[in-house]
Design an enzyme around this catalytic site. Sequence first.
Site, PDB file in Angstrom:
ATOM      1  CG  LEU A 425      -1.954  -1.462   1.462  1.00 53.85           C
ATOM      2  CD1 LEU A 425      -2.708  -1.470   2.654  1.00 53.85           C
ATOM      3  CD2 LEU A 425      -2.996  -0.954   0.268  1.00 53.85           C
ATOM      4  N   GLY A 429       7.084   5.451   8.171  1.00 53.33           N
ATOM      5  CA  GLY A 429       8.338   5.651   8.637  1.00 53.33           C
ATOM      6  C   GLY A 429       8.558   5.040   9.179  1.00 53.33           C
ATOM      7  CG  PHE A 430       7.625   1.570  11.347  1.00 48.40           C
ATOM      8  CD1 PHE A 430       7.440   0.798  10.837  1.00 48.40           C
ATOM      9  CD2 PHE A 430       7.081   2.472  11.981  1.00 48.40           C
ATOM     10  CE1 PHE A 430       6.066   0.125  11.201  1.00 48.40           C
ATOM     11  CE2 PHE A 430       5.388   2.032  12.144  1.00 48.40           C
ATOM     12  CZ  PHE A 430       5.029   0.620  11.703  1.00 48.40           C
ATOM     13  N   PRO A 432       7.142  -0.359   5.020  1.00 49.40           N
ATOM     14  CG  PRO A 432       7.559  -2.765   3.607  1.00 49.40           C
ATOM     15  CD  PRO A 432       8.450  -1.627   4.708  1.00 49.40           C
ATOM     16  CB  VAL A 433       1.326  -0.051   5.265  1.00 52.20           C
ATOM     17  CG1 VAL A 433       0.083  -1.074   5.268  1.00 52.20           C
ATOM     18  CG2 VAL A 433       2.094   0.247   6.285  1.00 52.20           C
ATOM     19  CE  LYS A 447       1.294   1.236  10.343  1.00 51.93           C
ATOM     20  NZ  LYS A 447       1.333   2.442  12.310  1.00 51.93           N
ATOM     21  CG  ASP A 544       1.957  12.820  14.202  1.00 47.63           C
ATOM     22  OD1 ASP A 544       2.149  13.389  13.778  1.00 47.63           O
ATOM     23  OD2 ASP A 544       1.980  11.265  13.173  1.00 47.63           O
TER      24      ASP A 544
END
Length: 737
Positions: A425, A429-430, A432-433, A447, A544
Amino acid sequence: MCTTMDSKERLLNPTLLLIIIISSLWGSSAASETLTQGDVLNSPQYLVSAKQRFTLGFFSPTSYDGDKKNSYLGIWYTNYTENIVWIANRNRPISDDSIAFLTLDHLGKLMINSSGFGGDPFVIYSGGETENTSATLLDTGNLVVSEVNSNGSIGRSLWESFDDPTDTLLPGMKLGLNHKTGRNWSLISWLAEDDPASGAFTLEWEPKTRRLVIKRRGVPYWSSGLQLSSSKNVSLFDYIHPTKGQDYIINTDAEGQYFTYSLDTEFDLLDQERSAWQLKYWGPIMDRSILIMKMNFCYGYGMDDEGCETWNQPECRLMGRQTFEQKSGIFTRMGPDGLPQLAAGVFDNRPTIGPADCRDLCWNNCDCLGYSGKEGIGSGCQFWEGNVTFNPDDGRSRSRILKYVLTKEDPSNKATDNFSAESKLGEGGFGPVYKGALPEGREIAVKRLSRNSGQGLVEFKNELILIAKLQHMNLVKLLGCCFQGEEKMLIYEFMPNKSLDSFLFDPTKSYLLDWKIRVNIIEGIAQGLLYLHKYSRLKVIHRDLKASNILLDENMCAKISDFGMARIFKRDGLEANTNRIVGTYGYMSPEYAMEGIFSEKSDVFSFGVLMLEIVSGRKNNNFYNVNGPLNLVGYAWDLWQRGSGKDIMDPTLKDSCPMHQLLRFIHVALSCLEDSAADRPTILEVISMLKNETMPLPILKKPAFFMGSNVNNEDLQRKESKNYSVNGLSISRIDAR
């Protein structure tokens, strides 16, 4: 003349012979709804309620091979014989070749006589309270033994089947506890699909927590979660699918507390005639083919959004979210000649073991790799243990008995097609999804932590710890996780409409967000924040909140996501300080960006920015006017000061937006953006101002523009901003150098 009798004929005592003679004379009343004293109902005859909704009679469950063996006295929906709603003798069946009768004798005793009982009848109601009684099947499905007055009228109720439920809850039936009589109304599942004997699961009402609880052999298995309404007629629980036309009712009186449900006038007539909550033998509650619960199986991990409870796990099941998959094929093991041979398995033929017990026995045996029953039929299990291999067939030679095979790895790896590029998708930040699907077909988002992401591990663990403890309809739900070797993954419910920013800031899609939808999104975000700040078990500051972290489900309902930056507060804590400023530029409150101080009011500030973005359709940071405002907050304030607040509105809303409501929402948004945290409302006050149009609004001061007087150019040059967004699952940070 001498005759011989077999063993069954010898069991026909004089009382039973007399019943046979009487029953031959009684056929004319077989279609009545009432038994009077002395009446006999034999196996081909029925009681039918006045409006013919329910029927009482003898029936035999059909097994997988079509055989009908034992019989029982039961009640079912007249036109739907598969809807058995009550059974009198579930744990004392009548053998298939026995003669059986239902009688209401001269003492008012309601009982089943059968040659298979050896002359000892099965007593349903013992009678003896009054001389004149009758038994009537009502149109509610309730069989009631009542006192008959001297004038022939029906008096008080002496016994009713609703007080002795089996596996089914009909509208008007109770689940709960009567403190006065000690009666506990609960459901007990069948042992198997063709065996009505008491099974592994019970459904109970828990008065202290005011929730429904399913237990498996006495251990909590699933719960309905908290009520999402405090009214008497409860519209929804956390983990129950809202069902059209059904009202959930909780009554508390001097005698106790109980749960029931009723059908309203909007309920489809056909469904009214069939509605019944049935506790299935494998665990879930279903109303006909509709799953009432948000689950099908629980495995005890306790991180499901479906209401599954947590229980002690064997060590071999802690590595990942293993499940059973239903497959056709055979188990093999290597023979002495080095060739694979059929693995016979281990049998457990105890008559009290049903399919749900087979599943649990295999799950708790670390050597067990699979089991089989008979498609939920009958008792007993076959297990395969140790060094065996499952060999699936091609579906052409599908055996009648399927195997339930334990997955060897986390289902997210099957689910995502081995993390193929087509399933990806985006990039967070850490790591892929990926989009995937569980074996039962449910879509998920996975995640996956990058192996070289040292910083992301902190946020990953933080999100796991936090979101596993949070459950609310306006928070994204964690379905599971995986820590196996170097693999670290979070498994979420998939949001088909992705994130709010994918609609809001796309000129080709923003028109799909009319004013009503935007109001619902704003209110949903506010309710999610209220839960985090005030009503969850933990007081949580998100830190956030932004458009890309608001996910939209299939109904465009908002869910707050990404708790990697969130922090837990003590319940009485007001604010905290950090040396590491994390978040997204443009959404951070001034006290947090400049001093590292964060509190509930930090989230309120972010919510104010988000509100302005939703009503205007513009990003906060997409302003490049050198001589004017540098962000949306400043732009909105300038227009508001000039009395032109209506110009903030997204032009696509001109035909769907009431102007007075728009101006109220902008006023509330600006109040959330006050420079001083003390001047900002709480999220509870925000909700009150949005919902109650008669509530006075605060006098506005100058908000924190943030890119004007509060942060100078030198400050901006010392900060590095990183933004990552993927399918609404995102992580963002600003790190001070």
